[in-house]
Design a protein around this motif. Structure first.
Motif, short mmCIF file in Angstrom:
data_model
loop_
_atom_site.label_atom_id
_atom_site.label_comp_id
_atom_site.label_asym_id
_atom_site.label_seq_id
_atom_site.Cartn_x
_atom_site.Cartn_y
_atom_site.Cartn_z
N PHE A 141 0.86 -1.18 0.00
CA PHE A 141 0.00 0.00 0.00
C PHE A 141 0.89 1.23 0.00
O PHE A 141 1.55 1.54 1.00
N GLY A 142 0.91 1.93 -1.14
CA GLY A 142 1.77 3.09 -1.27
C GLY A 142 1.02 4.29 -1.78
O GLY A 142 -0.22 4.32 -1.81
N PRO A 143 1.71 5.31 -2.22
CA PRO A 143 1.06 6.53 -2.72
C PRO A 143 0.07 6.29 -3.85
O PRO A 143 -1.00 6.91 -3.85
N ASN A 163 -3.01 -4.03 7.34
CA ASN A 163 -2.90 -4.08 8.81
C ASN A 163 -1.93 -3.05 9.35
O ASN A 163 -2.10 -2.56 10.48
N ASN A 164 -0.90 -2.73 8.58
CA ASN A 164 0.16 -1.87 9.09
C ASN A 164 0.14 -0.47 8.48
O ASN A 164 1.15 0.24 8.52
N VAL A 165 -1.00 -0.09 7.91
CA VAL A 165 -1.11 1.23 7.27
C VAL A 165 -1.74 2.20 8.26
O VAL A 165 -2.83 1.94 8.80
N ILE A 220 -12.62 -2.86 6.57
CA ILE A 220 -11.64 -1.89 7.03
C ILE A 220 -12.10 -0.48 6.67
O ILE A 220 -12.68 -0.24 5.60
N ASN A 221 -11.87 0.44 7.58
CA ASN A 221 -12.22 1.85 7.39
C ASN A 221 -11.00 2.56 6.80
O ASN A 221 -9.95 2.63 7.44
N GLN A 237 -9.87 7.69 6.95
CA GLN A 237 -8.80 8.54 7.48
C GLN A 237 -7.60 8.55 6.54
O GLN A 237 -6.99 9.60 6.30
N ALA A 238 -7.27 7.38 5.98
CA ALA A 238 -6.18 7.32 5.00
C ALA A 238 -6.52 8.13 3.76
O ALA A 238 -5.66 8.79 3.17
N ARG A 239 -7.79 8.09 3.37
CA ARG A 239 -8.23 8.88 2.22
C ARG A 239 -8.11 10.37 2.50
O ARG A 239 -7.63 11.15 1.68
#
Length: 645
Positions: free
Chosen positions: A564-566, A616-618, A633-634, A637-639
């Motif tokens: 999971f990256g940019p 899991n680790n993001v 999964i929510n 917040q990452a968005r």
């Protein structure tokens, strides 16, 4: 030269001409007793009970379940077909018996989904119906099938019934489909009977029509196409009666509402109906001895064209965007197939599952029987329609060819050319669905043409039990082959969960997860999930799912990416995703339909389970639900953090 050609054609006359009257047609026609119907009804009930037992045996994973299920269908159809082939059967008994056959096949639908919807297309329209019930308004966007809300005829009727009776959409949908199927069969019989002048041809034509790949299951599912076929056959029947038994009062009081309802129910069926009616009108105008006035000839096609095109234009022509790419890909792949550049392997699913040999043989034999029937019946049907044939006499001038008695029968005979086209399309991956959906329209011609061939060539006035039994057996093969070619060997479902297998993927655990989202997360959250879970999230959870068809975005690459990256963060930001539903069972099997999310990459092996653990680790991604196989999964917040950057 002319005399020699006539002599050669005269040799083929027994194969391609039609008798003046149907052999043995009217023997016993005046009888009013029920004949063999009570015995057939009892026998059909027993066959359905055996089919239900086979479904239970399949659930318990008995190996004989599939064979027993199809044997029960054969036991249902064969005695009915044998009786319909027989001479002297009263008209009332023929009508009752074909209704019995259609009811028996509809019971297979109830065995398939006894308590809730399980088929893919039913979920698409269930979601639209739920939106109408929830908002009290039409045209709420449906990402699963964007065109569904702008053709809401089915959902309007179903939700109205639900509100009036307090029954669920599922129950109302099944009742609606049953009533439509019964009326459809009766109207088709009356249409065939009127064109051929024979109740025997009418009943046999309906039985042959039941061999269409979509008849038993696809055209009885809770789908707008199923309801539209009901309106279509009523429109064709009214058009054939216009100017004869039907008047302008019938046109305005019955035909206009039917054509209007058809136009707002299903795009493709409305356009095809308008095309058929226009073709009949053109042939009526061209033939030299039509008894109908010009107004009666053009009334139905004009109304059909105005309604279908007018509704499509007023809603922004969604059919063009929806159907254009589908037909384009299908035609392209069919062209490659005809050029021997590859195609779909028959009877082999995308995950490598192969159908049993006996079902493969049955399906191929049904196609061979239909092709033989069409080959021996095509010119006989044209002759029955009054088209001049060369071996009778050469027409004088080109106007001599413009003589026939039934324009509708000529059109339906020409429609049979769509049947081989559907077979070719079914040999391709992109065209399989189109080939299947052509079936109900192609079989409008196949049904009556093959029935005319049976009555005037294969059976004639023979009362031989052996000949009747052979023809009944052939018709049984046609029906079973059609059911299998349309639904495969997964009618009974799989006793175990299958990935991307539509009804075989719908099970209680996934339904429970979708229902949980409604209760704890609320509705209208933007979710991304695989092909099956997004259906459940929309129907049971009331969520706004993300699809390639509606959002023009496929986040399957994000879910299956090794990290999971940019790029992944940017993708969820652009798609405004709130939640992902991760189903770890996707990593255990290849998808039966060939794809996990939307049509796209062809997978040779399941993805590595580790690609789903990457979340899991993001930072900013949290797990809000987990049942051991599925996680929600929510990612909001990452968005939002991606927005900040």
């Amino acid at each position: 030269m002319k005399g020699r050609l006539q002599s050669m054609l005269r040799l083929a006359r027994p194969l391609f001409s039609a008798d003046a009257d149907y052999p043995g047609e009217f023997a016993g026609e005046a009888e009013r007793d029920w004949g063999c119907f009570p015995a057939l009804a009892l026998w059909s009930g027993m066959a359905i009970v055996v089919a239900a037992a086979a479904a239970e045996a399949n659930r318990r994973e008995y190996s004989f379940a599939s064979a027993l299920f199809y044997a029960s269908i054969a036991a249902l159809i064969f005695p009915i077909a044998w009786r319909m082939v027989w001479l002297g059967v009263p008209r009332a008994e023929r009508i009752a018996t074909i209704l019995l056959a259609s009811t028996g096949l509809f019971c297979l639908r109830l065995i398939h989904e006894p308590i809730s919807f399980v088929d893919h297309d039913a979920f698409l329209h269930w979601a639209t119906a739920n939106d109408i019930m929830r908002t009290g308004k039409l045209f709420t966007p449906n990402p699963l099938l964007p065109i569904s809300p702008v053709y809401p005829g089915l959902e309007i009727i179903a939700t109205a019934l639900s509100e009036l009776t307090t029954l669920s959409i599922f129950v109302c949908g099944q009742l609606l489909m049953f009533v439509c199927r019964a009326i459809f069969v009766i109207c088709l019989f009356l249409f065939y009977e009127r064109l051929s002048g024979s109740s025997r041809v009418g009943s046999l034509g309906v039985l042959v029509y039941m061999g269409a790949s979509s008849f038993a299951f696809f055209d009885t599912t809770f789908s707008y196409g199923s309801l539209a076929l009901f309106f279509m056959v009523i429109a064709l029947l009214i058009d054939d009666r216009m100017g004869r038994a039907a008047s302008w009062r019938c046109f305005f009081m019955v035909a206009i509402p039917v054509l209007g309802a058809l136009a707002v129910t299903h795009h493709l069926t409305a356009f095809i109906t308008a095309s058929l009616l226009t073709g009949v009108a053109a042939f009526e105008i061209a033939r030299r001895k039509s008894m109908r006035s010009f107004g009666y000839m053009i009334a139905m096609p004009a109304a059909a064209l105005i309604f279908s095109i007018g509704w499509s234009v007023s809603t922004g022509n969604p059919s063009e965007d929806y159907l254009g790419p589908v037909f384009g890909h299908a035609i392209s792949e069919a062209s490659r197939f005809l050029s021997f550049e590859g195609g779909r392997i028959p009877f082999v699913a995308e995950d490598g599952t192969t159908a049993p040999l006996w079902l493969r043989v049955t399906t191929v034999l049904s196609v061979v029987i239909l092709c033989a029937g069409l080959a021996t019946s095509f010119f006989r049907a044209l002759a029955r329609a009054g088209v001049p044939v060369l071996w009778d006499k050469f027409p004088t001038g080109w106007r001599g060819f413009l003589k026939w008695d039934s324009s509708s029968l000529v059109i339906l005979t020409l429609v049979t050319f769509a049947y081989p086209i559907s077979i070719v399309l079914r040999m391709t991956r992109a065209g399989w669905e189109i080939g299947n959906r052509i079936g109900p329209f192609a079989f409008l011609g196949v049904g009556i043409v093959v029935a005319i061939g049976i009555v005037t060539f294969w059976q004639k006035a023979s009362r031989s039990r052996l000949r009747s039994g052979l023809i009944g057996t052939a018709m049984t093969f046609i029906v079973i082959g059609g059911i299998f070619s349309g639904s495969g060997n997964y009618i009974l479902g799989s006793p175990r969960y299958r990935v991307s297998a539509d009804s075989a993927s719908v099970e209680p655990m996934a339904i429970s997860a979708a229902t949980w989202t409604r209760e704890w997360l609320g509705t209208r959250n933007r979710f991304f999930a695989d092909r099956t879970n997004r259906l459940l999230l929309a129907a049971y959870g009331g969520q706004q799912v993300i699809t390639l068809l509606y959002d023009k975005r496929d986040l399957g690459d994000v879910e299956f990416s090794p990290k999971f990256g940019p790029p992944e963060r940017e993708a969820i930001r652009e798609a405004s995703v709130d939640y992902f539903l991760l189903d770890f069972r996707l990593t255990e099997q290849l998808p039966l339909m060939g794809f996990y999310f939307d049509p796209g990459p062809v997978y040779r092996e399941p993805p590595d389970p580790q690609v789903l653990f990457k979340f899991n680790n993001v930072t900013g991604i949290s797990r809000v639900f987990d049942n051991g196989y599925q996680s929600i999964i929510n990612v909001a917040q990452a968005r939002d953090s991606a927005d900040a950057h």
